[in-house]
Design a protein around this motif. Structure first.
Motif, mmCIF file in Angstrom:
data_model
loop_
_atom_site.group_PDB
_atom_site.id
_atom_site.type_symbol
_atom_site.label_atom_id
_atom_site.label_comp_id
_atom_site.label_asym_id
_atom_site.label_seq_id
_atom_site.Cartn_x
_atom_site.Cartn_y
_atom_site.Cartn_z
ATOM 1 N N ILE A 65 21.741 70.959 39.275
ATOM 2 C CA ILE A 65 21.116 71.925 38.361
ATOM 3 C C ILE A 65 21.884 71.967 37.041
ATOM 4 C CG2 ILE A 65 20.648 74.389 37.987
ATOM 5 C CD1 ILE A 65 19.981 74.608 40.930
ATOM 6 N N ALA A 66 23.220 71.919 37.128
ATOM 7 C CA ALA A 66 24.031 71.934 35.905
ATOM 8 C C ALA A 66 23.699 70.724 35.046
ATOM 9 C CB ALA A 66 25.516 71.943 36.257
ATOM 10 N N PRO A 72 31.573 73.222 34.221
ATOM 11 C CA PRO A 72 32.255 74.260 35.005
ATOM 12 C C PRO A 72 31.673 75.657 34.762
ATOM 13 C CG PRO A 72 33.868 72.788 34.056
ATOM 14 C CD PRO A 72 32.542 72.373 33.499
ATOM 15 N N ALA A 73 31.290 75.953 33.505
ATOM 16 C CA ALA A 73 30.716 77.274 33.223
ATOM 17 C C ALA A 73 29.425 77.466 34.014
ATOM 18 C CB ALA A 73 30.439 77.423 31.729
ATOM 19 N N ALA A 74 28.570 76.438 34.001
ATOM 20 C CA ALA A 74 27.309 76.540 34.740
ATOM 21 C C ALA A 74 27.570 76.705 36.228
ATOM 22 C CB ALA A 74 26.459 75.301 34.483
ATOM 23 N N ARG A 75 28.547 75.957 36.731
ATOM 24 C CA ARG A 75 28.814 76.041 38.175
ATOM 25 C C ARG A 75 29.416 77.383 38.551
ATOM 26 N NH1 ARG A 75 31.222 71.044 41.028
ATOM 27 N NH2 ARG A 75 30.315 72.184 42.773
ATOM 28 N N SER A 76 30.250 77.936 37.668
ATOM 29 C CA SER A 76 30.827 79.241 38.006
ATOM 30 C C SER A 76 29.762 80.336 37.979
ATOM 31 C CB SER A 76 31.980 79.584 37.055
ATOM 32 O OG SER A 76 31.514 80.269 35.927
ATOM 33 N N LEU A 77 28.599 80.024 37.363
ATOM 34 C CA LEU A 77 27.504 81.000 37.341
ATOM 35 C C LEU A 77 26.525 80.750 38.482
ATOM 36 C CD1 LEU A 77 26.956 80.969 33.499
ATOM 37 C CD2 LEU A 77 27.929 82.844 34.825
ATOM 38 N N GLY A 78 26.809 79.763 39.324
ATOM 39 C CA GLY A 78 25.986 79.552 40.510
ATOM 40 C C GLY A 78 25.158 78.286 40.510
ATOM 41 N N ALA A 79 25.289 77.442 39.468
ATOM 42 C CA ALA A 79 24.471 76.226 39.424
ATOM 43 C C ALA A 79 25.126 75.116 40.234
ATOM 44 C CB ALA A 79 24.301 75.774 37.975
ATOM 45 N N THR A 80 24.317 74.389 41.012
ATOM 46 C CA THR A 80 24.837 73.225 41.732
ATOM 47 C C THR A 80 25.055 72.117 40.699
ATOM 48 O OG1 THR A 80 22.624 72.390 42.063
ATOM 49 C CG2 THR A 80 23.510 73.795 43.806
ATOM 50 N N PRO A 81 25.801 71.048 41.055
ATOM 51 C CA PRO A 81 26.009 69.964 40.081
ATOM 52 C C PRO A 81 24.692 69.414 39.544
ATOM 53 C CG PRO A 81 27.495 69.690 41.925
ATOM 54 C CD PRO A 81 26.588 70.827 42.281
ATOM 55 N N LEU A 102 31.389 73.067 29.740
ATOM 56 C CA LEU A 102 29.993 73.481 29.948
ATOM 57 C C LEU A 102 29.580 73.403 31.415
ATOM 58 C CD1 LEU A 102 27.881 72.154 26.943
ATOM 59 C CD2 LEU A 102 28.877 74.387 27.325
ATOM 60 N N THR A 106 20.088 71.368 33.552
ATOM 61 C CA THR A 106 19.905 72.497 32.632
ATOM 62 C C THR A 106 20.906 72.523 31.482
ATOM 63 O OG1 THR A 106 21.290 73.861 34.048
ATOM 64 C CG2 THR A 106 18.921 74.020 34.399
ATOM 65 N N VAL A 107 22.041 71.863 31.645
ATOM 66 C CA VAL A 107 23.069 71.947 30.600
ATOM 67 C C VAL A 107 23.365 70.575 29.984
ATOM 68 C CG1 VAL A 107 25.477 72.520 30.135
ATOM 69 C CG2 VAL A 107 24.132 73.959 31.650
#
Lengths: 536, 344
Positions: A456-457, A445-454, A443, A460-461
């Motif tokens: 934010i990830a 890594p998915a958020a980060r590959s979409l542009g989220a910083t640690p 989850l 939000t996740v």
């Protein structure tokens, strides 16, 4: 300094100050006592080694009783289907939600010399029976601790590999033999873990001995009696109790490591529908069991409405009113202990959730160096009885210390939220750690590959995924804190007593039951509602 | 991002990565031109997923560089690489509905609500999931979840799309359709794509460029046709073409070929003839019926060394020689022009 480093340092500071420092202060106090750390062992009477023997025997008997009742009930409910089975399943874990003081108080009004049950037996047989003393303590322990083996064994039975039993049957074993040979070995870890939990709870039990065996040799009572008069002896007694529980913990862990159940897949067996006489007998037994499970709750609620002036020799009170509730919740003065409990528990819960989550993130998610030390510190309060914890806190914060700028916390209301925080930290840490472990690894890594910083990830996740477990842990932490009595009785400031201490004082000072029962009933209701919300 | 490089698209330049004593990547280099679809294929543990995660930024190489559109992104964190990834198990956010998942990338990039909603609608239409905006991930089938994951990655408008075994969790009966859909989508969007799989058929069907890996190294890369017609090693021939690889002695004994090279023959190039001679070098072991082609596995023992060899043949089912069953003596043959030859 990175954000993780800041979090690690801050969390370590909190754990060292609130968990490690009180333990250090306790040992230092014990070492300074006359006779050294083991001054307790040279004492005579119920304050000496007799108390250790008393506590160990009480704990072992509690384990055996809880296992027989809880484990037996789990087995019966798992293997057989009969009328009342579903109701028993729902009600069996209920006593867990009962705060210790409320449970002991409810049994006191049921079992004490002039309680409801001795009156009923006297009316039926003419005999005077005494259900208090050690019998009372064991009844309270069996009732409140049997849910541990019940829940553990139930879960183990639910995930059991039924094909092993079928394999034994296909090789020629009868139903009983195949269950003993193939199913029981799979329950070993559950039996062991719940036994440990019961042992630690019984060894740290204060309220039941406090009500039923106040003059008897029990470690928690010995600590309580010593703490005002002889701090060194109190520290020494606490050290011995902590060492004894740690020794038992070590033995359990060793046995646990030696156990293997093997991992395999399979379908657990389905309960067998009883027929004929067995079905009737089982149904009747279930009805009795349900009545017993509801008895303390019913007694509390009933007596909260009774009119004390009209109750003389009858088994149950002849007349009822709302007077006790009006007295308990009718004025700002009578509500003061309620507010004290609510705000101290809220503060403690907030802190326990924040620190528990931080430790879990460092240990499970970030896997920082020294994570074992973090985890051990977060779980350590679990093995420290409430009485011992309170004594530790008094030694650590009761006098002026440099990290408090020379101030002392004794006599202030701050010791209560601190104690509640420490007592419930293992719950919030375990909850957060379990939720983080269940979090799918992809989850973030998915958020980060979409542009989220640690950060934010995480917001939000991760947090939304943890939220249900964290909310449950927070609720559990709050309910435990609101009903906490064992540490509170040693730590409360005059005029700032929490609800549990207030119930106890009302009962002892005024010798009335209705108003304390009204407070206790509401406390039980809150605990049951929270427990049901947690289960959902 | 630093270090401009004239080559655009994705380029790995001598990338190495060790985990303890295991070398997961060894001097890995390849180039994926802009808008191309490259597939890394290889057996389990060959390093293909490590290569993908290194490109995504989840693994830091011990040596070498990762360049994206000419810029060195080796030390750039994942969120600043513009490389959106579709994970093997999709990694949909369970707390968000379908629209929330697809909108996630634009939202963290600060795209305003109105254009974000348009983008989400467009992406869901693109993957054929219009109208499912409010569903939660657990309410979707595996195939639908996969399409949401793809829409979510594309909505982030990445320079590079990374697909980690995207078909491994799709129902086998839907795999062919799904891979066609993915290939069509790629052509429509034109995003440079790196796809990882262990399935050779999938790799050859969708790739512009196939990158074959083994034991942490790139063994060969090129178009599917190039790689299939001229496999660089016997491993590529065996892994990608399922070829029968035989040393000269076995080629002579079982295929009647006089050669001093190692030879490889695709199963569909191996013909079989049922013979009556019980001293024939090959005997049928299994016959696996197929409606178009039937697979016949034969086995023979090399008299000189005592080694056992298997020869696999895919025979037209309609032209299956009569009497071909387990234990039957057979003769195998391959046209010299169909043979692949490798130096010993």
């Amino acid at each position: 300094m990175t954000a993780w480093r800041v979090l690690g340092v801050a969390t370590a500071a909190v754990l060292l100050l609130t968990v490690a420092e009180p333990l250090r202060a306790l040992v230092a106090e014990a070492m300074a006592a006359d006779g050294g750390a083991f001054a307790f062992l040279t004492e005579t009477g119920p304050r000496g080694p007799q108390a250790l023997v008393g506590t160990l025997v009480l704990s072992v008997v509690s384990v055996l009783l809880a296992l027989a009742i809880g484990g037996g009930l789990a087995l019966v409910l798992h293997l057989a289907d009969f009328p009342g089975r579903r109701a028993l399943e729902v009600l069996a874990p209920l006593p867990i939600a009962l705060p210790p003081l409320v449970g002991s108080f409810a049994f006191l009004i049921l079992l004490e010399k002039d309680g409801i049950l001795p009156r009923a037996i006297r009316a039926a047989t003419g005999a005077d029976v005494d259900l208090g003393g050690w019998t009372g303590v064991l009844v309270v322990h069996a009732f409140t601790m049997a849910p541990f083996p019940y829940l553990f064994v139930r879960a183990a039975l639910g995930s059991m590999d039924g094909s092993r039993v079928e394999a034994a049957r296909s090789l020629g074993s009868g139903p009983v033999r195949s269950f003993v040979d193939a199913a029981l070995p799979q329950l070993g870890p559950a039996i062991l873990a719940s036994s440990l939990l019961v042992f630690l709870t019984a060894a740290g039990s204060f309220t039941a001995p406090w009500y039923f065996t106040p003059g008897q040799p029990v470690m928690t009572l010995a600590i309580f009696r010593a703490h005002g008069r002889d701090p060194g002896l109190a520290a020494s007694t606490t050290v011995v109790l902590a060492l004894a529980t740690l020794a038992v913990l070590a033995i359990f862990l060793r046995v646990q490591r030696a156990q293997t159940t093997g991992a395999s897949k399979g379908v657990p067996p389905v309960p067998r529908r009883l027929r004929g006489g067995a079905r009737v007998a089982a149904g009747a037994a279930a009805a009795v069991a349900i009545a017993v499970l509801l008895l303390p709750h019913a007694a509390l609620v009933l007596l909260s409405f009774h009119d004390p002036r009209a109750w003389r020799t009858e088994i149950l009170p002849p007349s009822y009113s709302f007077a006790a509730y009006a007295e308990a919740f009718g004025s700002s003065e009578s509500l003061r202990p309620v507010w004290t409990s609510v705000w101290t528990s809220l503060v403690a819960t907030g802190a326990a959730v924040a620190v528990g989550l931080a430790v879990a993130a460092l240990v499970v998610w970030r896997r920082v160096r020294g994570r074992i030390a973090f985890a051990v510190l977060a779980m350590a309060p679990f093995a420290v009885p409430g009485t011992a914890l309170a004594v530790n806190l008094l030694f650590a914060f009761g006098r002026g210390r440099w990290f408090l700028a020379g101030a002392a916390l004794s006599g202030t209301v701050l010791l209560l939220p601190l104690a509640y925080f420490i007592r419930t930290l293992p719950v919030t840490y375990q909850g957060a750690a379990a939720a983080l472990q269940r979090l799918p690894g992809d989850l973030v890594p998915a958020a980060r590959s979409l542009g989220a910083t640690p950060a934010i990830a995480f917001r939000t996740v991760v947090l939304p995924a943890l939220w249900p477990t964290l909310a449950a842990a927070a609720l559990l932490s709050f309910v435990t804190s609101v009903g906490e009595f064992v540490a509170s009785i040693l730590l409360y400031a005059p005029g700032g007593e929490p609800i549990s201490v207030h119930i106890d004082q009302l009962y002892r000072n005024t010798n009335t039951i209705a108003v304390p029962a009204a407070y206790a009933s509401v406390l039980t209701l809150v605990a049951a509602a929270a427990s049901s919300a947690v289960r959902r | 991002m630093t270090g401009a490089d004239p080559i655009e698209g994705l380029r790995l330049d001598r990338v190495s990565r060790r985990f303890g004593t295991t070398a997961a990547l060894r001097d890995v280099s390849f180039h994926v031109p802009p808008c191309a679809l490259a597939v890394i294929v290889g057996p389990s543990g060959c390093g293909k997923s490590t290569a993908l995660r290194t490109v995504a930024g989840f693994e830091s190489p011990d040596a070498g560089r990762v360049l994206l559109d000419g810029l060195d992104v080796t030390r750039v964190p994942p969120e600043r690489r513009s490389a959106a990834m579709v994970f093997q198990h999709y990694a949909l956010f369970p707390n968000l509905d379908v629209a929330g998942n697809v909108a996630y990338g634009p939202r963290v990039q600060g795209v305003e609500a109105a254009p974000r909603a348009t983008l989400v609608r467009e992406m869901l239409e693109l993957v054929g999931l219009a109208g499912l905006d409010l569903r939660r991930p657990h309410e979707l089938s595996g195939g639908q979840q996969q399409r949401v994951a793809l829409a979510r990655a594309l909505a982030a408008r990445p320079k590079l799309l990374l697909l980690d075994e995207p078909l491994s969790n799709v129902d086998p009966s839907l795999r062919r359709d799904t891979r066609t859909r993915l290939r069509t989508l790629h052509e429509a969007r034109g995003v440079t794509t790196l796809w990882v799989t262990h399935d050779r058929e999938e790799a050859l069907a969708v790739a512009d460029i196939v990158i074959v890996m083994r034991a942490g190294e790139v063994v060969q890369s090129g178009s599917p046709r190039e790689v299939c017609e001229s496999p660089a090693t016997t491993f590529v021939a065996e892994f990608l073409l399922d070829a029968n690889v035989l040393p000269p002695s076995a080629a002579k004994a079982f295929l009647s070929l006089a050669t001093d090279e190692v030879v490889a023959a695709r199963p569909d190039h191996v013909g079989l003839e049922r013979i009556a001679d019980d001293s024939a070098p090959l005997r049928v072991v299994t016959v696996a019926y197929g409606p178009v082609r039937t697979e016949v596995v034969c086995e023979g023992v090399l008299a000189a060394s005592g080694e056992t060899f298997r020869v696999r043949s895919h025979v037209d089912t309609d032209a299956l020689p009569p009497g071909l069953r387990a234990g039957a003596p057979v003769r195998a043959f391959v046209r010299p022009a169909d043979l692949l030859r490798f130096r010993r």
